[in-house]
Design a protein around this motif. Structure first.
Motif, PDB file in Angstrom:
ATOM      1  N   THR A  97      21.346 -20.205 -10.484  1.00 61.09           N
ATOM      2  CA  THR A  97      21.800 -19.098 -11.331  1.00 61.09           C
ATOM      3  C   THR A  97      22.189 -17.892 -10.485  1.00 61.09           C
ATOM      4  O   THR A  97      23.147 -17.172 -10.816  1.00 61.09           O
ATOM      5  N   GLY A  98      21.457 -17.655  -9.387  1.00 59.17           N
ATOM      6  CA  GLY A  98      21.782 -16.544  -8.503  1.00 59.17           C
ATOM      7  C   GLY A  98      23.120 -16.739  -7.812  1.00 59.17           C
ATOM      8  O   GLY A  98      23.916 -15.790  -7.690  1.00 59.17           O
ATOM      9  N   LEU A  99      23.390 -17.954  -7.349  1.00 66.30           N
ATOM     10  CA  LEU A  99      24.676 -18.243  -6.713  1.00 66.30           C
ATOM     11  C   LEU A  99      25.832 -18.051  -7.692  1.00 66.30           C
ATOM     12  O   LEU A  99      26.864 -17.469  -7.348  1.00 66.30           O
ATOM     13  N   THR A 100      25.647 -18.536  -8.908  1.00 67.84           N
ATOM     14  CA  THR A 100      26.702 -18.393  -9.922  1.00 67.84           C
ATOM     15  C   THR A 100      26.945 -16.924 -10.253  1.00 67.84           C
ATOM     16  O   THR A 100      28.094 -16.470 -10.362  1.00 67.84           O
ATOM     17  N   GLU A 101      25.854 -16.186 -10.414  1.00 63.69           N
ATOM     18  CA  GLU A 101      25.969 -14.759 -10.720  1.00 63.69           C
ATOM     19  C   GLU A 101      26.690 -14.005  -9.609  1.00 63.69           C
ATOM     20  O   GLU A 101      27.585 -13.193  -9.867  1.00 63.69           O
ATOM     21  N   LYS A 102      26.322 -14.294  -8.364  1.00 55.94           N
ATOM     22  CA  LYS A 102      26.951 -13.623  -7.225  1.00 55.94           C
ATOM     23  C   LYS A 102      28.427 -13.984  -7.125  1.00 55.94           C
ATOM     24  O   LYS A 102      29.283 -13.123  -6.860  1.00 55.94           O
ATOM     25  N   ALA A 103      28.748 -15.256  -7.344  1.00 59.87           N
ATOM     26  CA  ALA A 103      30.137 -15.699  -7.254  1.00 59.87           C
ATOM     27  C   ALA A 103      31.002 -15.029  -8.313  1.00 59.87           C
ATOM     28  O   ALA A 103      32.120 -14.575  -8.032  1.00 59.87           O
ATOM     29  N   ILE A 104      30.492 -14.934  -9.530  1.00 64.49           N
ATOM     30  CA  ILE A 104      31.273 -14.321 -10.615  1.00 64.49           C
ATOM     31  C   ILE A 104      31.458 -12.826 -10.382  1.00 64.49           C
ATOM     32  O   ILE A 104      32.546 -12.274 -10.588  1.00 64.49           O
ATOM     33  N   PHE A 105      30.398 -12.153  -9.919  1.00 63.03           N
ATOM     34  CA  PHE A 105      30.480 -10.702  -9.741  1.00 63.03           C
ATOM     35  C   PHE A 105      31.342 -10.294  -8.553  1.00 63.03           C
ATOM     36  O   PHE A 105      32.023  -9.278  -8.588  1.00 63.03           O
TER      37      PHE A 105
END
Length: 273
Positions: A213-221
């Motif tokens: 979830t952290g990787l996805t959040e960072k990638a989107i932001f």
């Protein structure tokens, strides 16, 4: 009368130990695998080790190559880069190897495996603590400040840290300190083993969920529209995520395979040795 009873007691103890030794040899004979079993065991353990180290290596590569490396409080954006690296190192790499030790160290005495298990968990503690502080710093020092504990990633991470702390305290107290009075606490420790093991695997899986979830959040932001264009950084991030998913599958498989557990450990776990 006292000498007779003492001699009789010693004889019973000797007979019981002889019986346990015979059972131990029986289990050792059962534990001799064929070529196929050894190939399977070697393959999954090597794959797990490569994934544990590879996920950390890929995270380091991503942060250094695409996120500008590391800094401290003077550069909050780069200070944040310590967070994914340290969390993967603590929750995934060190904790993963501490779990694998009970399958890798098949010929070691159990007390040595316990000590190594504790050492790997102890190495994870400073990584997790510093990683947690860096994300708080980077959020609070950003301009404008970023809110803390609002995302699913942060909630999963907080629960994971709590479970990890409880696991470490309970494990250290139950399996190391209580060994000072081993005979009186053997039953309690044996009953606690499956609970400790189940929550250990749960904590590891939650750590992987937090990382994903952290990787996805960072990638989107950070990548925004570029993420959907499958740029090189996006591919690296997705590769890290897939390596963590593969790791979750293979670690679960290794732990569920009863054949991979050293038979002497089964006897000890059940209180027979």
């Amino acid at each position: 009368m006292y000498e007779f009873n003492g001699s009789k007691r010693n004889s019973c103890i000797f007979g019981y130990k002889h019986h346990l030794l015979q059972r131990h040899r029986h289990y050792e004979d059962e534990n001799e695998w064929g070529c196929g079993s050894w190939l399977e065991y070697t393959f999954v353990v090597v794959c797990a080790s490569i994934l544990l180290l590879g996920s950390l290596g890929l995270t380091l590569f991503w942060v250094i190559q695409y996120r500008g490396g590391f800094a401290w409080r003077d550069e909050p954006a780069k200070e944040f880069n310590l967070h994914p690296v340290l969390m993967v190192a603590g929750f995934i790499t060190f904790s993963g190897f501490s779990i694998l030790l009970y399958r890798i160290c098949r010929c070691c005495r159990r007390i040595y495996v316990k000590l190594l298990h504790t050492i790997f968990h102890a190495l994870a503690i400073p990584c997790i603590a510093v990683g947690f502080l860096t994300v708080l710093d980077s959020h609070n020092l950003a301009n404008p400040p970023i809110a803390n504990f609002y995302s699913l990633h942060s909630w999963i991470g907080f629960v994971t840290m709590g479970l990890f702390a409880i696991q470490f305290v309970v494990g250290f107290f139950s399996f190391l300190i209580l060994l000072c009075c081993e005979g009186a606490t053997a039953g309690f420790r044996a009953a606690l083993v499956p609970i400790h093991a189940s929550f250990g695997l749960t904590t590891f899986m939650l750590a992987i969920a937090a990382a994903l979830t952290g990787l996805t959040e960072k990638a989107i932001f950070t990548l925004k529209n570029r993420y959907s264009l499958r740029e090189e950084e996006a591919i690296i991030i997705n590769t890290i995520g897939m390596s963590l998913i593969a790791l979750a599958i293979i670690i679960s498989y290794i732990l569920q395979r009863e054949e991979f557990r050293f038979r002497a450990h089964i006897l000890i776990r059940s209180g027979d040795l």
